[in-house]
Motif scaffolding. Sequence first.
Motif, PDB file in Angstrom:
ATOM      1  N   LEU B 126       0.806  -1.204   0.000  1.00 16.88           N
ATOM      2  CA  LEU B 126       0.000   0.000   0.000  1.00 16.88           C
ATOM      3  C   LEU B 126       0.847   1.265   0.000  1.00 16.88           C
ATOM      4  CD1 LEU B 126      -2.524  -1.177   2.691  1.00 16.88           C
ATOM      5  CD2 LEU B 126      -2.779  -1.257   0.221  1.00 16.88           C
ATOM      6  N   ARG B 128       1.133   4.104   1.593  1.00 12.94           N
ATOM      7  CA  ARG B 128       0.610   4.717   2.815  1.00 12.94           C
ATOM      8  C   ARG B 128       1.251   6.082   3.047  1.00 12.94           C
ATOM      9  NH1 ARG B 128      -2.429   0.762   5.576  1.00 12.94           N
ATOM     10  NH2 ARG B 128      -1.799  -1.334   5.013  1.00 12.94           N
ATOM     11  N   ARG B 142      -2.900   6.280   5.732  1.00 11.93           N
ATOM     12  CA  ARG B 142      -4.165   6.062   5.048  1.00 11.93           C
ATOM     13  C   ARG B 142      -5.260   5.762   6.062  1.00 11.93           C
ATOM     14  NH1 ARG B 142      -5.438   1.074   1.082  1.00 11.93           N
ATOM     15  NH2 ARG B 142      -5.864   0.149   3.119  1.00 11.93           N
ATOM     16  N   LEU B 143      -6.373   6.446   5.928  1.00  7.31           N
ATOM     17  CA  LEU B 143      -7.494   6.214   6.842  1.00  7.31           C
ATOM     18  C   LEU B 143      -8.488   5.226   6.256  1.00  7.31           C
ATOM     19  CD1 LEU B 143      -8.262   9.894   7.932  1.00  7.31           C
ATOM     20  CD2 LEU B 143      -6.941   8.182   9.190  1.00  7.31           C
ATOM     21  N   SER B 144      -8.675   5.296   4.935  1.00  8.68           N
ATOM     22  CA  SER B 144      -9.701   4.477   4.308  1.00  8.68           C
ATOM     23  C   SER B 144      -9.304   4.189   2.867  1.00  8.68           C
ATOM     24  CB  SER B 144     -11.041   5.230   4.358  1.00  8.68           C
ATOM     25  OG  SER B 144     -12.032   4.494   3.677  1.00  8.68           O
ATOM     26  N   PHE B 146     -11.105   3.479   0.417  1.00 13.45           N
ATOM     27  CA  PHE B 146     -12.022   4.079  -0.552  1.00 13.45           C
ATOM     28  C   PHE B 146     -12.525   5.393   0.043  1.00 13.45           C
ATOM     29  CE2 PHE B 146     -11.841  -0.337  -1.579  1.00 13.45           C
ATOM     30  CZ  PHE B 146     -11.907  -0.379  -2.959  1.00 13.45           C
ATOM     31  N   GLY B 147     -12.766   6.366  -0.813  1.00 11.48           N
ATOM     32  CA  GLY B 147     -13.206   7.670  -0.326  1.00 11.48           C
ATOM     33  C   GLY B 147     -14.588   8.001  -0.825  1.00 11.48           C
ATOM     34  N   THR B 149     -15.463   8.885  -3.643  1.00 11.69           N
ATOM     35  CA  THR B 149     -15.678   8.262  -4.951  1.00 11.69           C
ATOM     36  C   THR B 149     -14.716   7.094  -5.078  1.00 11.69           C
ATOM     37  OG1 THR B 149     -14.052   9.648  -6.046  1.00 11.69           O
ATOM     38  CG2 THR B 149     -16.305  10.469  -6.046  1.00 11.69           C
ATOM     39  N   ALA B 150     -15.003   6.188  -6.032  1.00 11.77           N
ATOM     40  CA  ALA B 150     -14.179   4.980  -6.188  1.00 11.77           C
ATOM     41  C   ALA B 150     -12.734   5.323  -6.521  1.00 11.77           C
ATOM     42  CB  ALA B 150     -14.777   4.106  -7.293  1.00 11.77           C
TER      43      ALA B 150
END
Lengths: 261, 170
Positions: B126, B128, B142-144, B146-147, B149-150
Motif C-alpha cells: 500500500l 501509505r 491512510r485512513l480508508s 475508498f473515499g 468516490t471509487a
Amino acid sequence: MTASIRLQLTPDVRYVLRIGDTCLVHAQRLAEWCGHAPVLEEDIALANLGLDLLGQARALLTHAGRLEGGGHDEDTLAFLRDEHDYFNLTLVELPLRSGGADFADTQLRCCIVAAWLACLWQGLASSRDRELAAIAAKATKETRYHLEHAADWVVRLGDGSDASARRMQAALARAWPYVAELFDDDAVDAAAAASRLGPAASTLRQPWQASLRAVFAEARLAPPAEGAFRSHGRRGRHSEHMGYLLVELQHLQRAFPGGVW
Amino acid sequence: MKGAQPVAFEGRVAEAWRVLSGVLDPEVPALSVVDLGIVREVSTGAGGALEVVLTPTYSGCPATEAIEADIGAALAAAGLGPVTLTQRLAPAWTSDWISDDGRRKLAAYGIAPPCTRAGDAVVRVLARNVPCPRCQSARTERLSAFGSTACKSLHRCLDCLEPFEYFKPI
C-alpha cells in the motif's frame, strides 16, 4: 406485472451472462451493506466495490444483449428474466447479512471472487471478442483494488484475535463447498475455449490458488478439503436464496414497467 | 453566455478543445474532462458533424452519463453542434493520462495526485506515505481505502494533521 423475457441462449450468450450475472448479483449483496457496515470506512468501501461490479455487470449485460440479438438491453436483462435464466456463481447469491453470516463471510467472499475475477479478466483480455476484451482490460484494474482490500481484511481477521480467527475460519468452512463451482467446466466452457471467446473455468483454478495461497498463509487459514457437494448457479440452478434476492432486485421494474429515475 | 454563432469549419476542432477544457468533472470539479484525459479524440466526420471520442474512467463511475450530457450541452451552446459522442473502452483509461496541469490543479484543490504510475502500483503493497497536498510532508497515513468516490482513498497528514484525499493510480 411485466412478463419475463425469453432468450436465445447460445453458448456465447451463456458464457457472457455467467460473468455479467456474477458481477450483478455480487453487487446486489454488497449493496445490502450500505448504511449497515461495522465502520463508516467499510460502508464506503463495500458500496464502492459494489458500484464497480455493477458497472462491470452493465457493460457485460449490454454486450450479452447484443450477442443474443433479441433487442434486450442491460435493464431488460437485469430485471426481466426468470430465476433459471440467471447464470451467476451460487456463492455470490448466498446471504451476507442474515442466515448466520458474519462480517468475515463478506470479506472472504470478496477476496475469493476478486481473485477469481482477476484471473478471468486476464484470460478475457486476449478474447477474439474485442468488446469483451476491452471490458476485461478495464475491469482488471478495478478488481486489483478489490482484491487488495479484501485480502487485507482476510489477513487482519484471520491473523487477528482468537475470536476473529475462529470466525474467519468458520466463514471459510461455509464458503468452501461453493468454491468447486468456480472451476467446474461444461459444454459452454468448452465452446468458449475452443472459439477463443474466453478461458474455460477449470483453467482458472491454478492461478487462483496461486494468488490466494500467500493470503491464506499470511492469514494463518487452512482451506478445508473439497467435498462432494456441487452448486450449479452457472447452469441456472440456484440456491433457495436466489428467489428472494430477485424479488428485491426486480420489484420496481415488475411493479412499474419501464420506470426510470 | 456564448452566442450560437456557427464556427468556421476548419476552426471547429480547436474551438471544441477549448470549450472542452472548460467542462468540469462533476465528481472532481477541480479538473476539466481534458485534464482528466477522458477526451481521446475530436474530429470532424464525413457529414461535417463534430465527433468526440470519450474513454470513461471507472466501470461504475456514476458521473459517466452526466459528463456526456455536459459535453454535449457545452459544445451545442458554443455553436459547435451537431456532435456525435462515442464511448471507447480500449485502451482502458488510466490515471497516467491526467495531464501535468491536471495534477497541479488536483494538488491545489487538496487532492493528492497519483504518486506512482498505474503499472507500478503493486497489489497489497500500500502507498501509505502519499505526500500531503497541503504541507508536502511525507509523514501521512491512510485512513480508508475508498473515499467519497471509487477513484480516491482517504488519508491524513501526521504533521499538519489535515485529512486529504488521494487520487489512486489505476
